[in-house]
Scaffold this motif. Structure first.
Motif, PDB file in Angstrom:
ATOM      1  N   LYS A  82      -0.119   2.703  15.042  1.00 20.03           N
ATOM      2  CA  LYS A  82       0.104   1.257  14.946  1.00 20.03           C
ATOM      3  C   LYS A  82      -0.434   0.683  13.634  1.00 20.03           C
ATOM      4  O   LYS A  82       0.216  -0.136  12.981  1.00 20.03           O
ATOM      5  CB  LYS A  82      -0.520   0.529  16.140  1.00 20.03           C
ATOM      6  N   LEU A  83      -1.626   1.092  13.246  1.00 13.68           N
ATOM      7  CA  LEU A  83      -2.183   0.582  11.998  1.00 13.68           C
ATOM      8  C   LEU A  83      -1.319   0.989  10.811  1.00 13.68           C
ATOM      9  O   LEU A  83      -1.112   0.202   9.873  1.00 13.68           O
ATOM     10  CB  LEU A  83      -3.620   1.069  11.823  1.00 13.68           C
ATOM     11  N   SER A  84      -0.795   2.212  10.832  1.00 17.26           N
ATOM     12  CA  SER A  84       0.110   2.640   9.766  1.00 17.26           C
ATOM     13  C   SER A  84       1.392   1.819   9.783  1.00 17.26           C
ATOM     14  O   SER A  84       1.895   1.397   8.733  1.00 17.26           O
ATOM     15  CB  SER A  84       0.431   4.128   9.919  1.00 17.26           C
ATOM     16  N   GLN A  85       1.924   1.588  10.963  1.00 15.27           N
ATOM     17  CA  GLN A  85       3.152   0.799  11.116  1.00 15.27           C
ATOM     18  C   GLN A  85       2.987  -0.595  10.528  1.00 15.27           C
ATOM     19  O   GLN A  85       3.907  -1.148   9.916  1.00 15.27           O
ATOM     20  CB  GLN A  85       3.507   0.702  12.598  1.00 15.27           C
ATOM     21  N   TYR A  86       1.776  -1.170  10.691  1.00 19.56           N
ATOM     22  CA  TYR A  86       1.530  -2.539  10.233  1.00 19.56           C
ATOM     23  C   TYR A  86       0.935  -2.594   8.822  1.00 19.56           C
ATOM     24  O   TYR A  86       0.392  -3.606   8.411  1.00 19.56           O
ATOM     25  CB  TYR A  86       0.610  -3.254  11.222  1.00 19.56           C
ATOM     26  N   ASP A  87       1.034  -1.498   8.083  1.00 17.69           N
ATOM     27  CA  ASP A  87       0.630  -1.472   6.671  1.00 17.69           C
ATOM     28  C   ASP A  87      -0.866  -1.657   6.463  1.00 17.69           C
ATOM     29  O   ASP A  87      -1.275  -2.178   5.410  1.00 17.69           O
ATOM     30  CB  ASP A  87       1.391  -2.526   5.856  1.00 17.69           C
TER      31      ASP A  87
END
Length: 357
Positions: free
Chosen positions: A287-292
């Motif tokens: 999720k953190l990767s998805q949200y940059d």
């Protein structure tokens, strides 16, 4: 999307009286040998990091940077958890928290608060000199003794507590803004900012200040039975720092989330080394990767069973294993056609001509 940086390690739980844990050089050599790439440095150990000096001396900050660089390390963030705590202390905790402050201001809440405010502003200046963009801290707490509505919910009391908290933090947030650094409040029981609702209430009172942000630590949300993945969905635009700390909760007929005043090992909810608890870090990193999220993944080691040296060694590999090197292109690009409008209209059965109103 961006690749999360790491692994980093928060030094607070490792600083000690014996080598290599009693100097920054020793800690850096030790952390680098374990595979860490960054240190999160607390500001309450002058022999490790001299905050007043760092706030005024670029040469000192350059020296710190060079010391870490010799070991292939950088600073992820500075931390003022204890100083932030002292910005707002309910009288019930005066004696307990006095030891966080210099001896000269102990027993004097006003002087202690002034000292904490100055230290936070020094951390803003030091962070800029070190080239940092995020800072880790606590909010402090005025309302915490009343977190459970008994005596019954008192709206005026809570309004006064949060209004005062915002008033104390606004000049500090403005100072950090002047230095180009985000303040990242660790959402943590014992602090007035201990969940999404309390953070949102505070955020509104500081006029949605751009420097008012979050240090995401899922362990504190897990032990409150919060949905820490939904928290990321809701607050990802304010998450600027990340502690990798695990926890577990085993339902009991004897005690619950409050712990029954027991030692950590005996509580239903307890902190564990990464991978030993029940937190879904695979989904968190996704999720953190998805949200940059482009900041650091920093180990905060706290475990009621495992020893610190083992936790630090395993934590480095755990974080490295969970960081997702994000792709620069979509996996199905190989099969993509040209983005041609006339062709798209023909594919839709609309003819090849493109008309514009």
């Amino acid at each position: 999307m961006k690749t999360i940086k790491g692994p980093g390690i928060f030094l607070s739980q490792f600083i000690g009286a014996e080598a290599p844990f009693n100097t920054l050089e020793g800690l850096a050599e030790w952390a680098a040998a374990l595979g860490y790439k960054a240190l999160q440095i607390p500001c309450n150990h002058p022999h490790i990091f001299d905050l007043p000096k760092a706030a005024t001396s670029q040469a000192y900050c350059d020296e710190i940077t060079a010391t870490l660089a010799r070991h292939g390390l950088v600073i992820s963030e500075l931390s003022t958890h204890l100083e932030g705590q002292l910005l707002a202390v309910h009288p019930a905790y005066d004696l307990a928290f006095d030891n966080f402050a210099p001896e000269a201001v102990r027993g004097n809440p006003s002087a202690r608060q002034a000292w904490a405010t100055q230290a936070l502003k020094q951390a803003a200046a030091a962070s800029e000199k070190l080239g940092l963009t995020a800072h880790a801290t606590f909010s402090g707490s005025l309302a915490w003794p009343y977190f459970y509505p008994w005596p019954p919910h008192n709206a005026v009391l809570l309004e006064e507590a949060f209004t005062t908290l915002a008033q104390r933090w606004l000049p500090v947030l403005d100072c950090f803004d002047q230095h180009g650094v985000d303040v990242c409040f660790e959402i943590h029981p014992g602090e007035d900012l201990h969940d999404g609702v309390t953070f949102g209430r505070f955020l509104a009172l500081v006029n949605h200040h751009p420097r008012c942000n979050i240090l995401f630590d899922p362990s504190h949300l897990r032990l409150q039975h919060m949905d820490y993945l939904d928290f990321i969905d809701r607050y990802h635009d304010r998450i600027k720092a990340f502690h990798v700390k695990d926890a577990e909760f085993a339902a009991s007929g004897q005690s619950g989330v409050y712990g029954g005043y027991q030692n950590w090992a005996d509580r239903p909810g307890r902190f564990r080394s990464p991978g030993d608890g029940d937190i879904d870090f695979k989904s968190i990193f996704s999720k953190l990767s998805q949200y940059d999220y482009s900041g650091w993944a920093v180990l905060e080691w706290e475990c009621c069973l495992k020893n610190a040296e083992t936790g630090a060694r395993e934590g480095s590999e755990f974080i490295r294993r969970h960081i997702i090197p994000v792709s620069e292109r979509a996996f199905d690009d190989f099969a993509a056609g040209q983005n041609d409008r006339q062709q798209a209209r023909r594919m839709l059965g609309l003819g090849g001509d493109v008309f514009h109103d």
